[in-house]
Design an enzyme around this catalytic site. Structure first.
Site, short mmCIF file in Angstrom:
data_model
loop_
_atom_site.label_atom_id
_atom_site.label_comp_id
_atom_site.label_asym_id
_atom_site.label_seq_id
_atom_site.Cartn_x
_atom_site.Cartn_y
_atom_site.Cartn_z
N PRO A 1 0.82 -1.20 0.00
CA PRO A 1 0.00 0.00 0.00
C PRO A 1 0.87 1.27 0.00
CG PRO A 1 -0.75 -1.57 1.66
CD PRO A 1 0.58 -2.04 1.18
N PHE A 2 0.38 2.30 -0.71
CA PHE A 2 1.11 3.56 -0.85
C PHE A 2 0.13 4.70 -0.62
CE2 PHE A 2 2.92 7.18 -3.01
CZ PHE A 2 4.29 7.03 -2.93
N GLY A 3 0.47 5.61 0.29
CA GLY A 3 -0.38 6.77 0.57
C GLY A 3 0.27 8.04 0.08
N GLU B 1 1.27 -1.24 9.51
CA GLU B 1 2.23 -0.81 8.49
C GLU B 1 2.12 -1.57 7.18
OE1 GLU B 1 6.21 -0.21 9.90
OE2 GLU B 1 5.55 0.60 11.82
N LEU C 1 -0.85 -6.45 7.00
CA LEU C 1 -2.05 -7.30 7.14
C LEU C 1 -3.10 -7.01 6.09
CD1 LEU C 1 -2.58 -7.14 11.02
CD2 LEU C 1 -1.38 -8.90 9.70
N TYR D 1 12.20 14.69 19.71
CA TYR D 1 12.42 14.61 18.27
C TYR D 1 13.82 15.13 17.98
CZ TYR D 1 10.52 14.57 13.46
OH TYR D 1 10.25 14.28 12.15
#
Length: 609
Positions: free
Chosen positions: A185-187, A319, A322, A529
């Site tokens: 999957p790619f967003g 991630e 699944l 961070y």
């Protein structure tokens, strides 16, 4: 805001692809590919918009181009000096990136003809175009961008597919199971955990499942304050569409201009305004996900259920291992009446940490409160524009004199917290009073709204500075963790010292730049961070050094009681530490779910384990 925008930049370089059905002819009878999504221009080998970048002009002053950001169009007379002193940049030595690769030089696609026939039957947009496949084969770690500029990827996706709805995704996944191909999957493509890199050992056809055409808000329920949204929508687009109706989600990660809702779910994301709106797990009501075994979702939309383990927590942070998230129901809120920025200067980072801890204990944190260390503060000072008025510069000088001469602040030790207050006018006034009163107990002095706003907006342009660094042999990255309050200060010190020490051991000629900020606070601890970078001039293999430094920093974080990740996820970059983080039994539980749901490893991106 679709990931396909990037490709408009080099449409003229794209070679014809027989698998791409959506083509048109120009007047010159040249094939011009029309990919799904919007076509604003983005960089192909760096961060963000192609018209937005830091550059050094002929007069040796730095500027930021474009018109999209608060800093756009400004000139920064101090930035070059900062860049030379802190990053050891030599403007006479440039590290030029290679041009866009010739499509013929990229890996040839592995084609599963039976799968390709089924995809054509589904009539979804797809392509085997080499450049489009390259774009979908990476995220945005410093390592990956360095490879784009100077090297090559051994494996990239073999095909890119754009589903338009949940039913399309179900059809694609069924075909993948029948034909035994690998789906990734790619967003938004903003991963900083190498989650999008293709496993080099994968011999099956690899499909990049680009979700960005699934970008609709399907419905809004203002009475129950929820909205049902397709997972491919980009964060900035989601907020703009909701705000047009007087509503918002309020989830604002650093990458919200480019990252997708589905990506937030898949990585357990956090936003800068989580103090009011919550992290992604706090605002989710319902998730719909397609797995190799079919679609999984709860049977009703309610605020809470006690029906065994929460299936959402199998999906959150999975991630892409699944299945693929297709639709999400989120909590929404009315747009706040007031939005006010602020800032506080503390004599030291330690004093600022104590103030943030006290604010957390009193449960009065504003929408966002972030504490920058001295190195980051001085970087922010270097980004003061030439266009600043004389009167404003004079006032800044008066403030600086007051802090250093009368209050005794050391400019090389002080730290700055940026604040964002949201709520009703009355709520904001009450919050401001409490925050500034608590800060004063730890030596904090209000530093004004303008500094707060600039500090907050700095988040959205700092990645562009990394691209400038690449032009001058400077390799940089960011990473994050969460840690209990009693260890925050030591962790900040120890990790920065570790980076400096490791660079020296590995032959880095100059002292690296290492900085941190406390970005999200909780009752029991905070997110820290880090940014680090070093001049790699003269190193035989900069990436080996870079990977070793980052790995040592992660070891140091874990030794100091920090988490493996707070919101970036694990991906492939951090998976060697996962067993240590969640125990042998915990890792086996995750693997057992994977084996049950996806025994063929259709979702085989190799993340997590």
């Amino acid at each position: 805001m679709s990931s396909q925008r990037r490709l408009q930049t080099f449409a003229n370089h794209l070679a014809p692809s027989p698998a791409l059905e959506n083509c048109s002819k120009t007047d010159g009878d040249q094939a011009v590919k029309k990919f799904p999504g919007r076509h604003d221009i983005l960089k192909w080998n760096g961060w963000g918009y192609a018209d937005s970048q830091f550059s050094i002009k002929d007069d040796q002053k730095a500027c930021f181009t474009g018109s999209r950001y608060m800093l756009s169009g400004q000139t920064f007379p101090k930035l070059v000096e900062w860049f030379e002193n802190e990053c050891h940049a030599d403007r006479a030595q440039k590290s030029l990136a290679k041009p866009l690769p010739n499509p013929d030089s990229l890996p040839k696609p592995i084609v599963n003809e039976m799968f390709l026939d089924q995809i054509k039957h589904l009539k979804v947009d797809h392509t085997l175009d080499p450049i489009m496949r390259l774009f979908h084969g990476h995220g945005h770690t410093g390592h990956e961008i360095f490879v784009l500029r100077h090297g090559e990827f051994k494996r990239i996706p073999d095909i890119v597919i754009w589903p338009r709805c949940h039913q399309d995704v179900e059809g694609i996944v069924r075909a993948a199971v029948q034909c035994n191909v690998c789906l990734i999957p790619f967003g938004g493509g903003t991963s900083v955990s190498t989650a999008l890199e293709c496993p080099t050992e994968e011999k099956r056809m690899i499909v990049s499942l680009d979700m960005t055409e699934m970008k609709r808000i399907l419905w809004i329920d203002e009475e129950n304050l929820v909205a049902h949204i397709e997972a491919g929508i980009i964060g900035e687009d989601l907020e703009q569409q909701l705000q047009a109706k007087g509503l918002c989600v309020g989830h604002e990660p650093d990458s919200m201009e480019f990252s997708s809702l589905g990506g937030w779910v898949a990585t357990r994301a956090s936003g800068m305004k989580k103090n009011i709106y919550g992290n992604i797990e706090d605002i989710i009501v319902r998730i719909r996900m397609v797995t190799p075994q079919g679609t999984v979702e709860k049977n009703c939309q309610v605020p809470r259920m006690s029906t065994g383990p929460d299936i959402h927590h199998f999906i959150l942070g999975s991630e892409g291992t699944l299945g693929v998230v297709t639709e999400v129901t989120l909590r929404i809120r009315p747009v706040p009446q007031a939005k006010v920025y602020g800032s506080v200067v503390f004599p030291t980072l330690e004093a600022g940490i104590k103030a943030l801890h006290e604010i957390a204990k009193q449960h009065c944190a504003p929408a966002s409160i972030r504490l920058m260390d001295n190195e980051q503060f001085r970087f922010g000072q270097a980004l003061k524009g030439e266009e600043t008025s004389f009167f404003k510069s004079f006032l800044d000088g008066v403030k600086a004199m007051y802090l250093t001469k009368f209050k005794g602040f050391d400019p090389h030790s002080l730290a700055v917290a940026t604040l964002l207050f949201e709520g009703t006018n009355e709520e904001v006034l009450i919050q401001q009073k409490r925050i500034y009163e608590i800060s004063a107990k730890f030596g904090g002095i209000p530093a004004g709204e303008e500094n707060g706003k600039r500090g907050y907006m700095l988040t959205f342009v700092i990645a562009y500075l990394r691209d400038l660094g690449f032009d001058y042999y400077f390799l940089a990255e960011s990473f994050e963790t969460s840690v209990p309050w009693d260890r925050v200060a030591n962790l900040c010190i120890n990790v920065k010292e570790c980076i400096i020490r490791k660079c020296a051991e590995l032959g880095v000629k100059y002292k690296p730049f290492a900085t941190c900020r406390v970005t999200q606070t909780y009752d029991t601890g905070a997110c820290v961070y880090f940014y680090f970078g070093f001049n790699y001039m003269g190193l035989a293999d900069p990436l080996i050094v870079y990977d070793a430094v980052e790995s040592s920093a992660r070891d140091e974080i874990l030794a100091n009681g920090g988490s493996l990740s707070h919101h970036h996820g694990v991906g492939k970059l951090r998976k060697k530490w996962l067993k240590k983080s969640i125990s042998d039994v915990g890792l086996q539980m995750i693997k057992s779910v994977k084996d049950s749901i996806d025994p063929q490893n259709i979702f085989g991106n190799g993340n997590l384990y």
